[in-house]
Design a protein around this motif. Structure first.
Motif, mmCIF file in Angstrom:
data_model
loop_
_atom_site.group_PDB
_atom_site.id
_atom_site.type_symbol
_atom_site.label_atom_id
_atom_site.label_comp_id
_atom_site.label_asym_id
_atom_site.label_seq_id
_atom_site.Cartn_x
_atom_site.Cartn_y
_atom_site.Cartn_z
ATOM 1 N N ASP A 97 0.815 -1.223 0.000
ATOM 2 C CA ASP A 97 0.000 0.000 0.000
ATOM 3 C C ASP A 97 0.843 1.266 0.000
ATOM 4 N N ASN A 98 2.098 1.178 0.421
ATOM 5 C CA ASN A 98 2.986 2.345 0.353
ATOM 6 C C ASN A 98 3.140 2.854 -1.074
ATOM 7 N N GLY A 99 3.125 1.934 -2.030
ATOM 8 C CA GLY A 99 3.263 2.317 -3.422
ATOM 9 C C GLY A 99 1.938 2.587 -4.111
ATOM 10 N N ARG A 100 0.844 2.481 -3.363
ATOM 11 C CA ARG A 100 -0.481 2.592 -3.967
ATOM 12 C C ARG A 100 -1.257 3.826 -3.519
ATOM 13 N N THR A 101 -0.633 4.672 -2.720
ATOM 14 C CA THR A 101 -1.319 5.905 -2.355
ATOM 15 C C THR A 101 -1.468 6.783 -3.593
ATOM 16 N N PRO A 102 -2.473 7.657 -3.623
ATOM 17 C CA PRO A 102 -2.762 8.428 -4.838
ATOM 18 C C PRO A 102 -1.582 9.259 -5.332
ATOM 19 N N PHE A 103 -1.502 9.348 -6.648
ATOM 20 C CA PHE A 103 -0.484 10.178 -7.303
ATOM 21 C C PHE A 103 -0.665 11.623 -6.853
ATOM 22 N N GLN A 104 0.445 12.281 -6.552
ATOM 23 C CA GLN A 104 0.398 13.634 -5.992
ATOM 24 C C GLN A 104 0.574 14.665 -7.104
ATOM 25 N N TRP A 105 -0.572 15.115 -7.631
ATOM 26 C CA TRP A 105 -0.559 16.009 -8.783
ATOM 27 C C TRP A 105 -0.278 17.457 -8.409
ATOM 28 N N ASN A 106 -0.856 17.913 -7.303
ATOM 29 C CA ASN A 106 -0.660 19.302 -6.893
ATOM 30 C C ASN A 106 -0.892 19.446 -5.398
ATOM 31 N N GLY A 107 -0.883 20.690 -4.911
ATOM 32 C CA GLY A 107 -1.028 20.944 -3.485
ATOM 33 C C GLY A 107 -2.463 21.171 -3.050
ATOM 34 N N ASP A 108 -3.426 20.962 -3.965
ATOM 35 C CA ASP A 108 -4.831 21.116 -3.607
ATOM 36 C C ASP A 108 -5.297 19.933 -2.764
ATOM 37 N N LYS A 109 -6.545 19.977 -2.331
ATOM 38 C CA LYS A 109 -7.100 18.914 -1.508
ATOM 39 C C LYS A 109 -6.943 17.576 -2.211
ATOM 40 N N ASN A 110 -6.550 16.570 -1.436
ATOM 41 C CA ASN A 110 -6.324 15.216 -1.954
ATOM 42 C C ASN A 110 -5.292 15.180 -3.082
ATOM 43 N N ALA A 111 -4.377 16.123 -3.054
ATOM 44 C CA ALA A 111 -3.263 16.179 -4.011
ATOM 45 C C ALA A 111 -3.726 16.285 -5.456
ATOM 46 N N GLY A 112 -4.963 16.759 -5.657
ATOM 47 C CA GLY A 112 -5.487 16.873 -7.014
ATOM 48 C C GLY A 112 -5.857 15.545 -7.636
ATOM 49 N N PHE A 113 -5.815 14.478 -6.838
ATOM 50 C CA PHE A 113 -6.150 13.144 -7.344
ATOM 51 C C PHE A 113 -7.657 12.981 -7.535
ATOM 52 N N TRP A 140 -9.880 6.333 -2.150
ATOM 53 C CA TRP A 140 -10.059 4.945 -1.689
ATOM 54 C C TRP A 140 -9.013 4.557 -0.651
ATOM 55 N N ILE A 141 -7.868 5.208 -0.684
ATOM 56 C CA ILE A 141 -6.815 5.034 0.312
ATOM 57 C C ILE A 141 -6.240 6.420 0.569
ATOM 58 N N LYS A 142 -5.763 6.649 1.771
ATOM 59 C CA LYS A 142 -5.304 7.986 2.154
ATOM 60 C C LYS A 142 -4.198 8.509 1.234
ATOM 61 N N VAL A 143 -4.254 9.800 0.990
ATOM 62 C CA VAL A 143 -3.174 10.488 0.300
ATOM 63 C C VAL A 143 -2.025 10.697 1.286
ATOM 64 N N ASN A 144 -0.804 10.564 0.820
ATOM 65 C CA ASN A 144 0.352 10.828 1.673
ATOM 66 C C ASN A 144 0.300 12.272 2.172
ATOM 67 N N SER A 145 0.549 12.452 3.447
ATOM 68 C CA SER A 145 0.409 13.776 4.060
ATOM 69 C C SER A 145 1.430 14.789 3.547
ATOM 70 N N ASN A 146 2.467 14.336 2.831
ATOM 71 C CA ASN A 146 3.494 15.275 2.346
ATOM 72 C C ASN A 146 3.195 15.821 0.954
ATOM 73 N N TYR A 147 1.948 15.662 0.493
ATOM 74 C CA TYR A 147 1.627 16.041 -0.892
ATOM 75 C C TYR A 147 1.773 17.533 -1.157
ATOM 76 N N LYS A 148 1.698 18.362 -0.136
ATOM 77 C CA LYS A 148 1.827 19.807 -0.370
ATOM 78 C C LYS A 148 3.246 20.204 -0.746
ATOM 79 N N THR A 149 4.217 19.402 -0.341
ATOM 80 C CA THR A 149 5.612 19.705 -0.679
ATOM 81 C C THR A 149 6.163 18.798 -1.772
ATOM 82 N N ILE A 150 5.518 17.651 -2.004
ATOM 83 C CA ILE A 150 5.939 16.736 -3.068
ATOM 84 C C ILE A 150 4.768 16.556 -4.021
ATOM 85 N N ASN A 151 4.802 17.256 -5.147
ATOM 86 C CA ASN A 151 3.736 17.112 -6.138
ATOM 87 C C ASN A 151 4.231 17.562 -7.509
ATOM 88 N N ALA A 152 3.531 17.110 -8.535
ATOM 89 C CA ALA A 152 3.968 17.353 -9.911
ATOM 90 C C ALA A 152 3.907 18.824 -10.285
#
Length: 574
Positions: A437-453, A459-471
């Protein structure tokens, strides 16, 4: 399916995403093939991009990101299963091989996706899950309905009056017992994975014909290849002899490459693969180098590629030995130096995140170590397989409670540990490092809610670091891991020496640095990689002071042989 961490602890089949064997010399470009020169980008559709707001990634979501995928410079997308499925194992339990899972969309969506990929010069390889089906597939419903049903022999059954069947190990079952009792016909069925994934009986020619028909259905649609999931396990000894006590500690010795597997693959090649311009890759390569060669030697007319997992199993929560990693990769390269081909991977949907396992996901080292690992994967001989999100340096999820997990294997093993009075905190600590599941968290597209996913609840939590790590953030930063990935892919495309060139290990006993050369047609490249969070001295015997730096993950790459923490640099030697 889950393959790393438990599945392939093989000593002789070493590493890498795969092995491909052909008659021509491995360093000879006269045998050039598109799949040798390709970079394969794996997409986990459930977590890539949600288009309709239901919290689940879908085909229209992938379509909306095709320009991003194209911008990476990759050639092939490997798409995890999208077939109809009750989703016990995230699509690896197929209930209809000719239909699309409702969560992902429709067949029209698939057709649009394939058209959009081909318009951008991207090929599509699909997972083919035919070691087993779902227990909700019509074949199995028929099979379990009566001992006399025509579909009975599509699966492996053991009638209860014969007594208890010989023990077989299941990777996903709570009790690890691969036989499941079914009262309807007073019999047991075999499942190497989840109890909802009964194994198909490949010894039945009707099953093989069914699979050939499925493959033709998708090949006629225009897809470019198949990845055969868990296929090294497909053939069975249907007398089911007793195995020695403790066999499950090395169960691939008893499960892999059994029976007439090669005959089935030759039949598949004859009936399907040889009639289409498709790439074929099997998951698993047996127990020996001979197994691997027999699976993929061109003159045997079976498959193009197969991949084994020891390289991806090296990383452990307590750390790993770089010397071991170098030995494994070098041993495999040597075994196929004059006849063979390699594919390279360290992460996929069955692994935790690349940078968290092989690099350093602390903020001060995450980006530089991610770039170093990307450099490694893109400069080894063979076809690299790269998992979505790793180009951003996405990290492990940081889950702390079992309620955060969704993976059937993780959940069932937790229940087993609970049942036997195991150390649950210790188990949670281990899966925080290695769970799929570590590799299955949503892709982090941007810093918006739910990383823009998604606009819904993922369906599974977004990684909490998405605001600093995103496309979106990395697109704007020339020095980001994303843009570095693009440059390294281009470097590989511009230098055939990185595809076909001879590999030579240097400074072999250095426990901290991995250094090698790639050489072809008079062109010689030197790759220097520091796998540590400290400066490292190297001894290569090569003067790099006047060498041309092709790429490096520091602004001012090393010119004296001393590498900065997690430094990666590629030189062209004069």
């Amino acid at each position: 399916m889950k393959r790393a961490c438990i599945l392939f602890t093989i000593t002789t089949v070493c590493i890498l995403a795969g092995v491909v064997c052909h008659a021509q010399n491995a360093n000879d470009t006269t045998g050039r093939k598109w799949w040798k020169e390709a970079v394969v980008y794996q997409i986990y559709p459930r977590s890539f991009k949600d288009n309709n707001g239901d919290g689940i990634g879908d085909l229209k979501g992938i379509i909306s990101k095709l320009d991003y995928i194209k911008s990476l410079g990759i050639d092939v997308v490997w798409l995890n299963p999208i077939y109809s499925s009750p989703n016990d194992d995230n699509g690896y339990d197929v209930s209809d091989y000719r239909n699309i899972m409702k969560d992902f969309g429709t067949m029209d969506d698939f057709d649009a996706l394939l058209k959009g990929m081909h318009a951008r010069g991207i090929k599509l390889v699909m997972d083919l899950v035919v070691n087993h089906s779902s227990d909700e597939h019509e074949w199995f419903k028929q099979s379990r309905s009566s001992r006399n049903n025509p579909y009975r022999e599509y699966y492996h059954w053991w009638n209860a009056e014969q007594g208890t069947p010989p023990y077989r190990y299941s990777l996903f079952d709570v009790n690890h017992d691969a036989w499941r009792y079914d009262s309807l016909t007073n019999a047991y069925y075999l499942h190497y994975f989840s109890r909802k994934q009964p194994d198909l009986n490949w010894e039945n020619p009707r099953v093989r014909n069914e699979v050939h028909g499925i493959m033709k259905f998708w090949a006629d649609k225009g897809i470019d290849g198949f990845r055969l999931d868990a296929f090294q396990f497909a053939a069975k000894d249907t007398t089911f002899p007793a195995f020695p006590r403790g066999f499950e500690k090395n169960f691939t010795q008893y499960y892999a490459m059994q029976g007439n597997l090669h005959g089935y693959l030759q039949e598949m090649n004859r009936e399907v693969l040889s009639k289409y311009n498709v790439m074929s890759v099997a998951e698993g390569a047996g127990n020996t180098f001979e197994d691997a060669h027999n699976l993929v030697d061109a003159n045997r007319n079976e498959l193009n590629m197969a991949y084994a997992f020891e390289g991806a199993d090296i990383a452990k929560p307590e750390g790993y030995s770089l010397l071991h990693l170098k030995q494994v990769f070098t041993k495999w390269d040597s075994a196929f130096a004059s006849k063979g081909w390699l594919s390279v991977f360290l992460a996929n949907h069955d692994q935790a995140r690349l940078v968290s396992r092989y690099g350093n996901d602390k903020p001060e080292f995450r980006a530089v170590s991610s770039k170093m690992l990307t450099t490694f994967l893109m400069t080894m001989r063979g076809t690299p397989y790269y998992y979505n999100g790793d180009e951003l340096g996405m990290t492990n999820a940081g889950f702390t409670t079992i309620d955060d997990y969704r993976d059937v294997q993780t959940l069932n093993e937790y229940q087993r540990q609970k049942n036997i009075g195991g150390d649950l905190p210790k188990y949670l600590q281990r899966i925080a490092f290695e769970s799929r599941d570590n590799g299955r968290t949503p892709f982090q597209w941007n810093g918006d809610k739910n990383a823009g996913f998604t606009t819904g609840t993922p369906w599974i939590k977004v990684n909490s670091n998405y605001k600093t790590i995103n496309a979106a953030q990395q697109e704007k930063d020339r020095n980001s891991t994303l843009n570095y990935f693009r440059r390294v892919v281009k470097l590989r495309k511009d230098n055939l020496a990185l595809v076909y060139g001879k590999y030579t290990l240097l400074d072999a006993q250095n426990p901290d640095a991995y250094i090698y050369t790639r050489e072809l047609d008079g062109k010689k490249l030197l790759i220097m990689l520091n796998f540590r969070d400290k400066p490292v001295d190297t001894q290569t015997g090569i003067d790099v002071s006047k060498a041309n730096v092709l790429i490096g993950n520091y602004e001012h790459p090393s010119k004296d042989g001393k590498l900065l923490p997690y430094e990666a640099v590629v030189y062209e030697l004069k």
